[in-house]
Design a protein around this motif. Structure first.
Motif, PDB file in Angstrom:
ATOM      1  N   TRP A  73      -5.037   2.531  -2.121  1.00  0.00           N
ATOM      2  CA  TRP A  73      -6.069   1.512  -2.275  1.00  0.00           C
ATOM      3  C   TRP A  73      -7.105   1.723  -1.180  1.00  0.00           C
ATOM      4  CZ3 TRP A  73      -5.053  -4.496  -2.737  1.00  0.00           C
ATOM      5  CH2 TRP A  73      -6.196  -5.102  -3.300  1.00  0.00           C
ATOM      6  N   LYS A  74      -8.277   2.187  -1.573  1.00  0.00           N
ATOM      7  CA  LYS A  74      -9.352   2.430  -0.614  1.00  0.00           C
ATOM      8  C   LYS A  74     -10.026   1.108  -0.245  1.00  0.00           C
ATOM      9  CE  LYS A  74     -10.335   7.131  -2.225  1.00  0.00           C
ATOM     10  NZ  LYS A  74     -11.339   8.040  -2.860  1.00  0.00           N
ATOM     11  N   GLN A  75     -10.083   0.850   1.053  1.00  0.00           N
ATOM     12  CA  GLN A  75     -10.686  -0.373   1.565  1.00  0.00           C
ATOM     13  C   GLN A  75     -11.539  -0.031   2.783  1.00  0.00           C
ATOM     14  OE1 GLN A  75      -9.841  -3.991   0.320  1.00  0.00           O
ATOM     15  NE2 GLN A  75      -9.895  -2.440  -1.286  1.00  0.00           N
ATOM     16  N   ASP A  81     -12.441   3.596  10.719  1.00  0.00           N
ATOM     17  CA  ASP A  81     -12.763   4.630   9.740  1.00  0.00           C
ATOM     18  C   ASP A  81     -11.621   4.856   8.752  1.00  0.00           C
ATOM     19  OD1 ASP A  81     -15.292   5.164  10.801  1.00  0.00           O
ATOM     20  OD2 ASP A  81     -14.493   6.602  12.257  1.00  0.00           O
ATOM     21  N   VAL A  82     -10.482   4.228   9.001  1.00  0.00           N
ATOM     22  CA  VAL A  82      -9.331   4.363   8.107  1.00  0.00           C
ATOM     23  C   VAL A  82      -9.574   3.524   6.860  1.00  0.00           C
ATOM     24  CG1 VAL A  82      -6.887   3.805   7.827  1.00  0.00           C
ATOM     25  CG2 VAL A  82      -7.696   4.855   9.951  1.00  0.00           C
ATOM     26  N   TYR A  83      -9.506   4.158   5.688  1.00  0.00           N
ATOM     27  CA  TYR A  83      -9.784   3.420   4.455  1.00  0.00           C
ATOM     28  C   TYR A  83      -8.773   3.644   3.342  1.00  0.00           C
ATOM     29  CZ  TYR A  83     -11.736   7.872   2.807  1.00  0.00           C
ATOM     30  OH  TYR A  83     -11.899   9.186   2.454  1.00  0.00           O
ATOM     31  N   ILE A  84      -7.860   4.574   3.483  1.00  0.00           N
ATOM     32  CA  ILE A  84      -6.858   4.813   2.442  1.00  0.00           C
ATOM     33  C   ILE A  84      -5.618   3.982   2.749  1.00  0.00           C
ATOM     34  CG2 ILE A  84      -5.358   6.514   1.327  1.00  0.00           C
ATOM     35  CD1 ILE A  84      -7.472   8.614   1.862  1.00  0.00           C
ATOM     36  N   THR A  85      -5.413   2.925   1.967  1.00  0.00           N
ATOM     37  CA  THR A  85      -4.287   2.003   2.128  1.00  0.00           C
ATOM     38  C   THR A  85      -4.105   1.643   3.610  1.00  0.00           C
ATOM     39  OG1 THR A  85      -3.274   3.343   0.361  1.00  0.00           O
ATOM     40  CG2 THR A  85      -1.968   1.540   1.239  1.00  0.00           C
ATOM     41  N   LEU A 104      -1.139   6.835   2.097  1.00  0.00           N
ATOM     42  CA  LEU A 104      -1.852   6.087   3.126  1.00  0.00           C
ATOM     43  C   LEU A 104      -2.377   7.027   4.198  1.00  0.00           C
ATOM     44  CD1 LEU A 104       0.711   4.229   5.431  1.00  0.00           C
ATOM     45  CD2 LEU A 104       1.325   6.106   3.908  1.00  0.00           C
ATOM     46  N   ASP A 105      -3.453   6.609   4.842  1.00  0.00           N
ATOM     47  CA  ASP A 105      -4.033   7.366   5.942  1.00  0.00           C
ATOM     48  C   ASP A 105      -3.022   7.404   7.080  1.00  0.00           C
ATOM     49  OD1 ASP A 105      -5.405   7.838   8.482  1.00  0.00           O
ATOM     50  OD2 ASP A 105      -7.291   7.622   7.379  1.00  0.00           O
ATOM     51  N   PRO A 112      -7.602  -0.625  11.058  1.00  0.00           N
ATOM     52  CA  PRO A 112      -8.205  -1.955  11.086  1.00  0.00           C
ATOM     53  C   PRO A 112      -7.273  -2.948  11.783  1.00  0.00           C
ATOM     54  CG  PRO A 112      -8.345  -1.015   8.893  1.00  0.00           C
ATOM     55  CD  PRO A 112      -7.440  -0.124   9.692  1.00  0.00           C
ATOM     56  N   GLN A 113      -7.814  -4.029  12.240  1.00  0.00           N
ATOM     57  CA  GLN A 113      -7.026  -5.027  12.945  1.00  0.00           C
ATOM     58  C   GLN A 113      -5.829  -5.449  12.096  1.00  0.00           C
ATOM     59  OE1 GLN A 113      -9.252  -8.457  14.097  1.00  0.00           O
ATOM     60  NE2 GLN A 113      -7.582  -9.407  15.240  1.00  0.00           N
TER      61      GLN A 113
END
Length: 232
Positions: A73-75, A81-85, A104-105, A112-113
């Motif tokens: 899930w890209k967010q 800069d982490v966006y893959i799950t 997942l990255d 992210p926090q």
């Protein structure tokens, strides 16, 4: 559960996995269309599918109930800069949608926090009990992922992080290093744009190969052809 994991990986061994994704602004970014792409790929011999978002995972699972499915899930967030799950609740949603494997990255970049990579992996292992695929950019990141117990290592983010920005996929050298130094199921992903490249990845020791844009990236491919014709 270990037997199930082993059986799942055996079904992917030596095979082609197709990443069925489309940009959010594309008319192809519709669950039913993504699922149709996935079915077309499986009909022609793909052994697995990689797909983004719970809605798309669910659509592919409904259409292909028995095919191995790697979900993510890209967010995008402002603080990482982490966006893959990037967080556990994203992984949980992907599992609940029907994925067999959570991608997942697993780079060394700040997340992210919220959960750390180690915390996410532990919670997936304890609560979801399904395999994970570590999308990495370096041998060091792969080693950490393996130590945390992630079963599958993918070269997905090589060339797409600040640490590897000067490198271009496919990650041939990294793949060779992983095969030599990192136990686990190794997937070559990123920059595979021809059958010959896929064949080379397997020859170098990859357990499986993921191909995306070169097969399903209609939007990007059309842009490239148009730019070439116009000399842009």
């Amino acid at each position: 559960m270990a037997i199930a994991h082993s059986s799942l990986l055996s079904s992917l061994q030596g095979g082609l996995i197709i990443s069925c994704q489309a940009p959010p602004d594309s008319p192809l970014h519709v669950p039913e269309i993504i699922a149709a792409m996935a079915e077309a790929a499986v009909n022609q011999g793909a052994v697995g599918i990689r797909v983004d978002s719970p809605a798309h995972v669910r659509a592919v699972r409904q259409r292909l109930p028995k095919i191995p499915l790697i979900g993510l899930w890209k967010q995008v967030s402002a603080d990482s800069d982490v966006y893959i799950t990037p967080q556990f609740h994203h992984a949980e949603a992907i599992a609940q949608a029907g994925a067999d494997i959570i991608a997942l990255d697993a780079t060394e970049r700040p997340r992210p926090q919220g959960d750390t990579l180690a915390e996410i992996v532990q919670r997936v292992q304890e609560k979801l009990e399904i395999p994970m695929m570590a999308d990495i950019d370096s041998l060091e990141a792969a080693r950490v992922a393996h130590q945390l117990g992630i079963e599958i290592i993918g070269t997905t983010l090589y060339g797409y992080t600040a640490a590897t920005a000067e490198q271009s996929p496919p990650a041939w050298e990294l793949l060779s290093d992983l095969v030599r130094d990192c136990p686990g199921f190794i997937i070559c992903e990123g920059g595979i744009s021809s059958p010959e490249m896929a064949q080379r990845a397997i020859a170098l020791g990859a357990n499986a190969v993921v191909v995306g844009t070169a097969i399903t990236g209609i939007d990007m491919l059309v842009q490239r052809y148009r730019s070439a014709i116009l000399g842009q």
